[in-house]
Design an enzyme around this catalytic site. Structure first.
Site, short mmCIF file in Angstrom:
data_model
loop_
_atom_site.label_atom_id
_atom_site.label_comp_id
_atom_site.label_asym_id
_atom_site.label_seq_id
_atom_site.Cartn_x
_atom_site.Cartn_y
_atom_site.Cartn_z
N HIS A 1 0.77 -1.33 -0.03
CA HIS A 1 0.12 0.01 -0.01
C HIS A 1 0.80 1.48 -0.08
CE1 HIS A 1 -2.96 2.87 0.70
NE2 HIS A 1 -2.49 3.10 1.85
N HIS B 1 3.30 7.30 5.32
CA HIS B 1 2.04 7.92 5.97
C HIS B 1 1.33 7.05 6.68
CE1 HIS B 1 -0.10 5.50 2.82
NE2 HIS B 1 -1.18 5.52 3.36
N GLU C 1 0.50 6.42 12.39
CA GLU C 1 -0.88 5.97 13.25
C GLU C 1 -0.92 4.34 13.48
OE1 GLU C 1 -4.13 8.11 11.31
OE2 GLU C 1 -4.88 5.89 10.98
N ASP C 2 -0.19 3.62 12.67
CA ASP C 2 -0.42 2.16 13.02
C ASP C 2 0.55 1.48 13.77
OD1 ASP C 2 -2.60 2.45 11.49
OD2 ASP C 2 -1.94 1.58 9.62
N ASP D 1 -3.43 8.45 -1.52
CA ASP D 1 -4.01 7.28 -0.59
C ASP D 1 -5.23 6.60 -0.87
OD1 ASP D 1 -3.50 5.50 1.60
OD2 ASP D 1 -4.68 7.28 2.70
N ASP E 1 -21.34 12.04 -27.86
CA ASP E 1 -19.82 12.47 -27.56
C ASP E 1 -19.15 11.38 -26.80
OD1 ASP E 1 -21.30 13.37 -25.66
OD2 ASP E 1 -20.20 15.37 -25.42
#
Ligand code: MN
Length: 738
Positions: free
Chosen positions: A61, A86, A90-91, A152, A272
């Site tokens: 990812h 990134h 957080e993780d 992301d 179109d």
């Protein structure tokens, strides 16, 4: 468990990492590779035990996000590092300080921005709106935060297939609601279309597949058509010495879908389906002349539709988009859109913001036009001026994203860009807040128009003002730009504030003349007397003249009456009198119906088919339109209801007041007002399973004091009663005594 070949996976990770480096190579400076490798190693280690929903290693990812940043947005080393890291803060256990130490403040700030805003769009929470605002705040610091966030999101949308259905719907909807418009606003057309297509893929899979299939089926016909169509143009361009490429591209699935829906036509009738794009390799100083030269060549062969000429070269769109569009009639009678642009313009059109900045330095000063700078400034000033709720802000902001622009001119010929649908009033606020606030109308192309006049492209607008003018509530309906909305809201708030201050002064003077002091107690009584929610609301109404100050006098008279009355109340300390009163309110001692698992009291009605009465064995049935209906278990309809709609059946039982168990005492203190005693007795009588034994109430000098003795069957009911009593206006404290 799926068996994972660790070695194979390791190879794949390295393969992807090398691809990233390869793609980034042209933008890397010396030392960059080393930093990227460091970021990669940290990210790999931090996510080593994590997997995505698809079962793939998590590191795919961040690697993909970094790749999107490079390939599809055109960002550099700082962004690659930030993208790789990134999700790390957080993780995992890694802290921002660690990042700052290893990669510097810039990367740390960007990751901080990305960390704060992850989980932003949890639906239904205002947290979402707050975080969104936070994300936009970073826009003025570093727009890369939003660009990486978009990368992301794009990767998450591309891998949405492995998510559970409810998550798919949620993520896809958020994407459509905010990210796609945001991508559009930042000029990232390719990403915007892909996000929209993916949205459709997951929300209306059938329609999506159908259109994709039809696009593929018509491919060979289309290619043949394009070949024939461009042939004479190609020849002429070559003859005149242009360096160019011509592409014929189908429109995005989503844009075809929305056209079909909007016009109510089948795929076959969307005329179109594709556009021809002519991209010139042209020197910066010749760009404009070259594009128009090509336009001239195209229209020599095909007749243009005069209503569909779009010149985004002389006046670029506010997200930086430049291109010359025309729609011409082919020899087979089909309309074809032709887009003419240079390579630089194409780069900006596809990669948006980043590309825009790449070219900006080369641009001749004064040529930048209504660019992103203006937009970012606008967002910034919106953030600064807006002190309303975050949700309000988000709606306003989103409103601005969705609108296309209308181009208008000042009397001196300066160009102003406003959202489509903007009024003369929007224009006035665009000029200056003061001009907006005093606007009484406008002259558009020398003609007088009202403030609500909807601006059209090319209008020349002169605002008329008057010092007597003031913004009003209904102005909010007359404007579409966030700026004007925010300014009007500001003015209304300011107006309200000053009216409140004025009102307070008036009240103070009036009371003084009546020899009364402005105490908080008195204000509380005044508020209650005029039946308003807050004291400020009372001041405001006086200030605005809605409440006539002389009516304060009638309050005084009322208060004097009250005083003599409260003496009467004092005399009625006789318990039985009050109990009687309560009983009157509550009606005769009848049994109550308790419903549901908690045996709560909810609204219900008795069914007409079996007319239940207290004491009957009953059950509740949740109807679609009429709430809960009570039936006897012996009702002729009971079987059908119970067997076929078991999930809609709820427990119900009659209870008699004899079940009441123990005696409790409550002391109530508050500020007296008209109707307070009444409200208190009402609350008690409404409380089921509560039987009042006695009540005494004292009222003196505006202070209310009461003691109540009652029977309840458990403490839960007592607590419920206390909390309800606490909600009565004017009650300050409710406490138990034994
Ligand atoms: Mn992520």
């Amino acid at each position: 468990m799926i068996q994972v070949d660790v070695e194979e996976e390791r190879q794949e990770i390295l393969k992807r990492y090398r691809r990233l480096l390869r793609q980034a190579k042209p933008v890397l400076k010396s030392g960059d590779t080393k930093l990227i490798k460091k970021a990669f190693t940290i990210s790999l280690e931090a996510h080593k035990d994590m997997r995505r929903k698809s079962g793939e290693p998590y590191i795919y990812h961040p690697l993909e996000v970094a790749l999107i940043c490079v390939e599809e947005i055109g960002l550099g080393t700082t962004s690659i590092i930030s993208a790789l890291l990134h999700d790390v803060v957080e993780d995992t256990d890694l802290e921002l300080e660690d990042i700052e130490r290893d990669f510097g403040t810039k990367v740390m700030t960007i990751i901080d921005g990305l960390t704060k805003i992850s989980g932003v769009f949890d639906y239904g929470s205002s947290q979402q709106a707050e975080n969104f605002r936070k994300m936009l705040l970073t826009l003025s610091d570093d727009v890369r935060v939003i660009l990486i966030k978009l990368a992301d999101r794009l990767n998450n949308m591309r891998t949405l297939g492995s998510m559970p259905r409810n998550k798919q719907l949620k993520i896809a909807s958020e994407t459509m609601y905010l990210y796609a418009p945001l991508a559009h606003r930042l000029g990232l057309y390719a990403i915007k279309s892909e996000l929209e297509d993916l949205y459709l893929k997951y929300t209306d899979t059938e329609a999506y597949k159908d259109i994709v299939k039809k696009i593929n089926e018509s491919r060979s016909y289309r290619n043949k058509f394009i070949k024939t169509f461009i042939q004479p143009i190609e020849e002429e361009l070559t003859r005149q010495g242009f360096k160019f490429t011509i592409k014929g591209r189908p429109k995005s699935v989503y844009s075809i879908f929305s056209k079909m829906k909007k016009q109510g036509i089948p795929f076959e009738e969307v005329f179109d389906l594709f556009a021809i794009r002519i991209i010139l390799d042209s020197a910066l100083e010749n760009e404009k002349a070259d594009c128009w030269q090509v336009y001239s060549i195209v229209t020599d062969f095909y007749r243009p539709n005069p209503n569909r000429l779009r010149d985004w070269i002389s006046t670029p769109r506010s997200n930086g988009y430049e291109s010359l569009h025309t729609t011409v009639m082919s020899t087979t009678g089909q309309w074809v859109e032709v887009q003419i642009r240079t390579e630089r313009m194409n780069d900006i059109a596809e990669r948006g913001y980043a590309a825009h900045w790449k070219y900006k330095e080369k641009e001749t000063p004064g040529k930048s036009g209504p660019g992103l700078d203006d937009w970012i400034n606008q967002v910034r000033s919106m953030l600064e001026s807006n002190d309303g709720s975050a949700i309000e802000f988000m709606d306003d902001f989103r409103g601005n994203l969705f609108h296309d622009e209308v181009f208008v001119f000042t009397p001196k010929g300066d160009l102003k860009v406003l959202p489509n649908g903007a009024s003369a009033l929007d224009f006035a606020f665009e000029i200056h807040t003061e001009v907006g606030a005093k606007c009484i109308g406008a002259k558009v192309n020398q003609r007088l128009v009202p403030i609500s006049y909807k601006l059209k492209n090319g209008d020349q607008v002169e605002i008329l003002t008057s010092n007597k003018q003031k913004p009003t509530e209904d102005w909010l309906q007359q404007v579409v730009s966030s700026r004007a909305k925010a300014k009007i809201k500001d003015a209304l708030r300011e107006e309200k504030r000053s009216a409140t201050v004025d009102g307070r002064e008036i009240v103070q003077r009036k009371l003084k003349s009546m020899k009364m002091d402005l105490t908080s107690e008195l204000i509380e009584q005044l508020r209650a007397y005029f039946d308003l929610k807050t004291a400020n609301e009372f001041y405001y109404r006086v200030g605005r003249g809605i409440i006539d100050p002389t009516s304060i006098k009638s309050f005084k008279e009322f208060k004097e009456q009250q005083k003599s009355k409260s003496k009467v109340v004092e005399k009625v300390k006789d318990e039985s009198t009050f109990t009687k009163e309560i009983k009157n309110l509550k009606g005769p001692d009848h049994d109550q119906l308790l419903i549901g698992e908690d045996m709560d009291v909810v609204d219900y009605s008795l069914s007409k088919c079996c007319n239940p009465i207290p004491g009957d064995e009953v059950f509740g049935f949740v109807t679609i339109n009429e709430g809960i209906k009570i039936h006897r278990t012996s009702c002729p309809n009971a079987l059908e209801l119970l067997s076929n709609h078991g999930n809609r059946v709820i427990k119900a039982r009659w209870t008699s007041q004899k079940e009441i168990a123990f005696l409790a005492g409550l002391r109530i203190i508050g500020t007296d007002r008209v109707g307070l005693v009444n409200d208190v007795t009402k609350v008690i009588s409404n409380e089921l399973k509560v039987n009042m034994r006695s009540i005494t109430i004292d009222s003196d000098a505006g202070i209310f004091e009461g003691t109540i003795k009652l029977y309840v069957n458990n403490t839960e009911h007592l607590e419920h009663l206390i909390s309800n009593l606490n909600q009565v206006e004017g009650i300050l404290k409710v406490s138990r005594f034994d």
